[in-house]
Design a protein around this motif. Sequence first.
Motif, short mmCIF file in Angstrom:
data_model
loop_
_atom_site.label_atom_id
_atom_site.label_comp_id
_atom_site.label_asym_id
_atom_site.label_seq_id
_atom_site.Cartn_x
_atom_site.Cartn_y
_atom_site.Cartn_z
N LEU A 45 0.82 -1.21 0.00
CA LEU A 45 0.00 0.00 0.00
C LEU A 45 0.86 1.26 0.00
O LEU A 45 0.55 2.25 -0.67
N PHE A 50 -0.25 5.23 -0.76
CA PHE A 50 -1.08 5.48 0.41
C PHE A 50 -0.20 5.97 1.56
O PHE A 50 0.96 5.56 1.69
N GLU A 51 -0.77 6.82 2.40
CA GLU A 51 -0.03 7.40 3.52
C GLU A 51 -0.66 6.99 4.85
O GLU A 51 -1.80 6.51 4.89
N VAL A 53 -0.07 4.48 6.89
CA VAL A 53 -0.47 3.07 6.76
C VAL A 53 0.13 2.25 7.89
O VAL A 53 1.31 2.40 8.23
N LEU A 66 -5.16 3.33 7.05
CA LEU A 66 -4.58 3.93 5.85
C LEU A 66 -5.26 5.25 5.53
O LEU A 66 -6.38 5.53 5.96
N GLN A 67 -4.56 6.05 4.74
CA GLN A 67 -5.09 7.31 4.22
C GLN A 67 -4.86 7.34 2.73
O GLN A 67 -3.75 7.15 2.26
N ASN A 68 -5.93 7.57 1.97
CA ASN A 68 -5.82 7.58 0.52
C ASN A 68 -5.22 8.91 0.05
O ASN A 68 -5.88 9.94 0.06
N SER A 69 -3.96 8.86 -0.33
CA SER A 69 -3.29 10.03 -0.90
C SER A 69 -2.79 9.73 -2.31
O SER A 69 -2.02 10.51 -2.87
N GLN A 74 -11.97 9.44 -3.32
CA GLN A 74 -11.86 8.54 -2.18
C GLN A 74 -12.45 7.16 -2.48
O GLN A 74 -11.90 6.14 -2.08
N GLY A 77 -9.85 5.23 -4.51
CA GLY A 77 -8.69 4.86 -3.71
C GLY A 77 -8.99 3.78 -2.70
O GLY A 77 -8.21 2.82 -2.54
N ALA A 81 -7.46 -0.13 -2.35
CA ALA A 81 -6.89 -0.67 -1.12
C ALA A 81 -7.58 -1.98 -0.73
O ALA A 81 -6.92 -2.93 -0.29
#
Length: 415
Positions: A45, A50-51, A53, A66-69, A74, A77, A81
Amino acid sequence: MRYKNSNIRKCLNTKTIAQCAAFFLYCLLPLKGFCQTGESTVNTLVEMGFENVGWTEDGNERVYVLQNSAYRLQGVGISKAVDVIQKMGLPEKKSCRIIVLNNNVPQISLYYHPLKGDSVLQAERNDWNVSYELGDAWKEARKIKLKNSSLFKVDVLVYPQLAFKNLIITQIYQVLFDLSPAIEVSFWKGMKVTAQLKVPVYNDGYGKYEGKVHPGNLTISQRLRLPYNIFGKVTAGYFNADQYGFDAEFFRPFNDERFSLLARIGYTGTGYWDGFKLHYDPSTWVVTWSLGGSFYWPQFNTQFTLKAEQYLMEEKGVRFEMIRHFRYCSIGFYAMKAENAKSNGGFRFQVALPPYKYKRKGYIPRVNTSANMGIVYNAGNERLYYKQYKAEASDNIMEQNSFNPYFIKSELLNF
């Protein structure tokens, strides 16, 4: 002859061992999903962009954070994931949860619970339940060290801004078009600084001040997730619509997450830019507020909102909105009625801007267009009443709906 038979036996033994090893490896192939650890999934990821994570697990549940970057949308993303976690990260004979962050603040979770007799290979997107609830595992998940932190990473986003009006009989429209780059960065969890510059490209009829390069939104905001699933954002600084001051907004979904409460209050003064010189009147501070409820119709991804509000002229009124959300746009209409003002209404839309996939390279500032662009059309041509402001440059109807559990679920099924 005895020497020859000995060689034959050795060959047969070697062949038998090789066959047994091959058979053993073949038996392990279906268990590939079980053998993969959460760590390898996290690394994949991170490689995708992704950030924030990380992962953890106990005897009952494995949790990914996780953060969708990596994707502008969204829903897209999060779907990507889910595909990765289904392929290589599901635990054996226990449930799995994905907690999705926004600016390091948890928004929603996706929960998968295998039925008795299920295997990893049977997991599909429609098996995941999406909700604002995070479950008990979040108490431990919030303590884990996350990889690829989003803090101190700079985005330079160029906001295309279009305004037009029809007030002159001999001219169809007067137009203002700006390209407004903004620096956005977060220094701690939930916090974001925005510094925007408005660069006029075309100005016909919007005055000399709009024809000069000048600051746009200059704000610092803090996002919150409070107990009982109350989401909040507090913002201070210079907003649009010639307003500066403080703004706080809150959102609280009910147990039936189609229904929610909305509240907002602002305390602002009036000021305008002449180039880089700010003119303001310290005696013009006013309180604005909004209180209402919302209903989301999952079948058509349509949101209905009814609010009582007080506007910048301190007139009180009622506002109704109906917005339908699609993957690449949101479109709808609104109607308003305030005291001492005639009824007004119109339509609004927001369109996602490409590219839809983007990736950072370390801490090098990422330069791109803003996530989307929108227009609010004032059909009643009201110029005095119903005035409002946006506290952050990124505030819009698509952003407000981007973590709606029903919308994310529809994206999982239709992607």
